[in-house]
Design an enzyme around this catalytic site. Structure first.
Site, PDB file in Angstrom:
ATOM      1  N   GLY A   1       0.833  -1.210   0.000  1.00 47.23           N
ATOM      2  CA  GLY A   1       0.000   0.000   0.000  1.00 47.23           C
ATOM      3  C   GLY A   1       0.860   1.249   0.000  1.00 47.23           C
ATOM      4  O   GLY A   1       1.942   1.254   0.587  1.00 47.23           O
TER       5      GLY A   1
ATOM      6  N   ARG B   1      -0.568  -6.593  -5.094  1.00 47.05           N
ATOM      7  CA  ARG B   1      -1.013  -7.875  -5.668  1.00 47.05           C
ATOM      8  C   ARG B   1       0.072  -8.551  -6.504  1.00 47.05           C
ATOM      9  O   ARG B   1      -0.098  -9.688  -6.921  1.00 47.05           O
ATOM     10  CB  ARG B   1      -2.193  -7.650  -6.597  1.00 47.05           C
ATOM     11  CG  ARG B   1      -3.393  -7.054  -5.912  1.00 47.05           C
ATOM     12  CD  ARG B   1      -4.494  -6.907  -6.905  1.00 47.05           C
ATOM     13  NE  ARG B   1      -5.631  -6.232  -6.327  1.00 47.05           N
ATOM     14  CZ  ARG B   1      -6.835  -6.240  -6.864  1.00 47.05           C
ATOM     15  NH1 ARG B   1      -7.043  -6.881  -7.993  1.00 47.05           N
ATOM     16  NH2 ARG B   1      -7.812  -5.600  -6.309  1.00 47.05           N
TER      17      ARG B   1
ATOM     18  N   ASP C   1       5.885  -5.927   5.150  1.00 47.65           N
ATOM     19  CA  ASP C   1       6.315  -7.322   5.300  1.00 47.65           C
ATOM     20  C   ASP C   1       6.216  -8.092   3.977  1.00 47.65           C
ATOM     21  O   ASP C   1       7.123  -8.856   3.631  1.00 47.65           O
ATOM     22  CB  ASP C   1       5.547  -8.028   6.423  1.00 47.65           C
ATOM     23  CG  ASP C   1       4.032  -8.010   6.228  1.00 47.65           C
ATOM     24  OD1 ASP C   1       3.540  -7.103   5.535  1.00 47.65           O
ATOM     25  OD2 ASP C   1       3.356  -8.899   6.761  1.00 47.65           O
TER      26      ASP C   1
ATOM     27  N   THR D   1       5.316   1.275   6.313  1.00 45.47           N
ATOM     28  CA  THR D   1       3.903   0.880   6.456  1.00 45.47           C
ATOM     29  C   THR D   1       3.247   1.751   7.519  1.00 45.47           C
ATOM     30  O   THR D   1       3.873   2.071   8.543  1.00 45.47           O
ATOM     31  CB  THR D   1       3.674  -0.606   6.839  1.00 45.47           C
ATOM     32  OG1 THR D   1       2.341  -0.731   7.326  1.00 45.47           O
ATOM     33  CG2 THR D   1       4.595  -1.135   7.904  1.00 45.47           C
TER      34      THR D   1
ATOM     35  N   ASP E   1       1.011   0.686   9.290  1.00 47.49           N
ATOM     36  CA  ASP E   1       0.582  -0.225  10.358  1.00 47.49           C
ATOM     37  C   ASP E   1       1.624  -0.340  11.477  1.00 47.49           C
ATOM     38  O   ASP E   1       1.307  -0.761  12.578  1.00 47.49           O
ATOM     39  CB  ASP E   1       0.321  -1.634   9.801  1.00 47.49           C
ATOM     40  CG  ASP E   1      -0.690  -1.629   8.671  1.00 47.49           C
ATOM     41  OD1 ASP E   1      -1.532  -0.715   8.639  1.00 47.49           O
ATOM     42  OD2 ASP E   1      -0.628  -2.528   7.802  1.00 47.49           O
TER      43      ASP E   1
ATOM     44  N   ASP F   1       3.899  -2.522  11.859  1.00 43.48           N
ATOM     45  CA  ASP F   1       3.827  -3.892  12.390  1.00 43.48           C
ATOM     46  C   ASP F   1       5.031  -4.762  12.025  1.00 43.48           C
ATOM     47  O   ASP F   1       4.934  -5.982  12.039  1.00 43.48           O
ATOM     48  CB  ASP F   1       2.525  -4.569  11.907  1.00 43.48           C
ATOM     49  CG  ASP F   1       2.436  -4.665  10.383  1.00 43.48           C
ATOM     50  OD1 ASP F   1       3.274  -4.058   9.698  1.00 43.48           O
ATOM     51  OD2 ASP F   1       1.527  -5.355   9.879  1.00 43.48           O
TER      52      ASP F   1
ATOM     53  N   ARG G   1      -4.405  -3.386   9.986  1.00 44.38           N
ATOM     54  CA  ARG G   1      -4.458  -4.848   9.801  1.00 44.38           C
ATOM     55  C   ARG G   1      -4.532  -5.563  11.152  1.00 44.38           C
ATOM     56  O   ARG G   1      -5.376  -5.237  11.945  1.00 44.38           O
ATOM     57  CB  ARG G   1      -3.255  -5.322   8.984  1.00 44.38           C
ATOM     58  CG  ARG G   1      -3.524  -5.217   7.500  1.00 44.38           C
ATOM     59  CD  ARG G   1      -2.676  -6.168   6.740  1.00 44.38           C
ATOM     60  NE  ARG G   1      -1.270  -6.053   7.104  1.00 44.38           N
ATOM     61  CZ  ARG G   1      -0.307  -6.666   6.462  1.00 44.38           C
ATOM     62  NH1 ARG G   1      -0.589  -7.435   5.427  1.00 44.38           N
ATOM     63  NH2 ARG G   1       0.932  -6.549   6.835  1.00 44.38           N
TER      64      ARG G   1
HETATM   65  O1  F6P Z   1      -0.923  -2.137   5.190  1.00 42.88           O
HETATM   66  C1  F6P Z   1      -1.437  -0.857   5.016  1.00 42.88           C
HETATM   67  C2  F6P Z   1      -2.937  -0.870   4.912  1.00 42.88           C
HETATM   68  O2  F6P Z   1      -3.391   0.464   4.817  1.00 42.88           O
HETATM   69  C3  F6P Z   1      -3.646  -1.596   6.059  1.00 42.88           C
HETATM   70  O3  F6P Z   1      -3.727  -0.840   7.223  1.00 42.88           O
HETATM   71  C4  F6P Z   1      -4.959  -1.918   5.432  1.00 42.88           C
HETATM   72  O4  F6P Z   1      -5.554  -3.058   5.995  1.00 42.88           O
HETATM   73  C5  F6P Z   1      -4.583  -2.189   4.001  1.00 42.88           C
HETATM   74  O5  F6P Z   1      -3.348  -1.577   3.757  1.00 42.88           O
HETATM   75  C6  F6P Z   1      -5.598  -1.695   3.015  1.00 42.88           C
HETATM   76  O6  F6P Z   1      -5.170  -2.008   1.754  1.00 42.88           O
HETATM   77  P1  F6P Z   1      -5.916  -1.532   0.427  1.00 42.88           P
HETATM   78  O7  F6P Z   1      -5.605  -0.090   0.241  1.00 42.88           O
HETATM   79  O8  F6P Z   1      -5.327  -2.367  -0.650  1.00 42.88           O
HETATM   80  O9  F6P Z   1      -7.367  -1.771   0.629  1.00 42.88           O
END
Ligand code: F6P
Length: 361
Positions: free
Chosen positions: A10, A74, A115, A137, A139, A141, A183
């Site tokens: 992301g 992806r 990750d 990230t 997150d 994490d 997440r």
């Molecule tokens: O990992 C970053 C993040 O923003 C998460 O917090 C969230 O679950 C995910 O990506 C959302 O991804 P997308 O933008 O592909 O829906």
């Protein structure tokens, strides 16, 4: 030295600051050449998605959100989604990625990501590609680093959202639920909940029960202004229940993980059975990933971008940069495979509880 640079996963604030740091130091001081690979690993599998990356491309990008290279969560060469006879199938295209790497005459790859992206870099390195990594990230994490860039900006945006929700909550005596990302890690909810003074914080690391949250809302209702602010992490779930899933993994070709979402609505529906106050849910969504990075994220991203070139110069392949205390240091790329979550007994959780914040446990 000719290096490929890609951003995967992301988008997050600070990616452009990092790219700028890499190109500026790499070009000016080290006289390296760079190739920008578009849309994460997609640009390493598909043709014509790699272009020279020079100082010209990095001018003016420091304060901009997103990534000038584009990104994808992806495109995994180990499970690459391809359409065959109208159906998505996942294929191992690592040979294609390794061949493209050689065709582009790269001496190494700088992979910037969370990750997923760094784990792929680590696995490609095991197959002979020279790779180094930079952890990002919102997150926060990744266990290999004390902090990732992007997190500080997202946390500030979530905190501002909590502040802003206070206005309506207070004026209308409502229960306002804010769903934030993260997440399986509750860092964003925990930090912004505490920084914004939320009354209830619900995180995946502490499965919640509705009763203590209802009790908290009732306790607050005896005041003159009887509003309640609840921050819910998207990965949070009730004890004995499951996470709210917006999209199953198999519905998203190549992604490999579910898309979370809806935890706020689940909690709102549960609370509505017990309380009369109006309940409203705000899902912050991608607002928390967008816009200009904070000064702290620009600095961390710039430090990561400059430091990763030390790793290249010193031949420390298969390593990533990491913040440890106040220092940016190399750690093995394999560290990116370990994810981190909130310790339910962490000092911050204990202090929040000691101030009366409910975690629903
Ligand atoms: O990992 C970053 C993040 O923003 C998460 O917090 C969230 O679950 C995910 O990506 C959302 O991804 P997308 O933008 O592909 O829906």
């Amino acid at each position: 030295m000719r290096l490929g640079v890609l951003t995967g996963g992301g988008d997050c604030p600070g990616l452009n600051a990092l790219i700028r740091g890499v190109i500026k130091r790499g070009t000016t001081e080290l006289k390296y050449e760079f190739v920008g690979i578009e849309n994460g690993y997609q640009g390493l599998v598909e043709p014509e998605m790699a272009h020279p990356l020079t100082l010209a491309e990095t001018r003016g990008i420091l304060p901009k959100g997103g990534t000038i290279l584009g990104t994808s969560n992806r495109a995994n060469p180990f499970q690459y989604a391809v359409k065959e006879a109208g159906k998505w199938v996942e294929k191992d295209l690592t040979e294609v990625a390794l061949r493209r790497y050689r065709e582009l005459s790269l001496d190494g790859l700088i992979a910037v990501g969370g990750d997923g992206t760094l784990c792929i870099a680590s696995r490609l390195a095991e197959l002979g590609m020279r790779a180094v990594g930079c952890p990002k990230t919102i997150d926060n994490d990744l266990s290999g680093t004390d902090q990732t860039f992007g997190y500080d900006t997202a946390r500030a945006i979530c905190t501002e959202a909590v502040d802003r929700l206070h206005t309506t909550a207070e004026s209308h005596d409502r229960v306002m639920i804010l769903e934030v990302m993260g997440r399986n890690a509750g860092f964003l909810a925990l930090d912004s909940g505490i920084a914004g003074g939320a009354d209830v914080i619900v995180i995946p690391e502490i499965p919640y029960r509705v009763e203590p949250i209802v009790e908290k809302i009732h306790r607050r209702a005896i005041r003159k202004r009887s509003f309640t602010i609840i921050v819910v992490s998207e990965g949070a779930f009730p004890a004995g229940g499951t996470q709210a899933v917006a999209q199953q993994a198999e519905e998203i070709p190549g992604r490999g993980v579910v898309r979370l979402g809806g935890a706020g609505k689940v909690l709102a529906d549960q609370l509505a059975e017990h309380i009369e106050a109006e309940i409203r849910v705000t899902v912050l969504g991608h607002l928390q990933r967008g816009g200009s990075p904070t000064a702290a994220d620009r600095l961390l991203a710039t430090r990561f971008g400059c430091k990763v070139l030390d790793l290249v110069r010193d031949g420390r392949w298969s390593h990533m940069v990491a913040l440890k205390g106040l220092e940016v240091v190399p750690v093995p790329l394999s560290e990116s495979r370990k994810v981190r979550s909130v310790d339910p007994n962490a000092e911050l959780v204990r202090f929040a509880k000691s101030m009366g914040t409910s975690f629903g446990d």
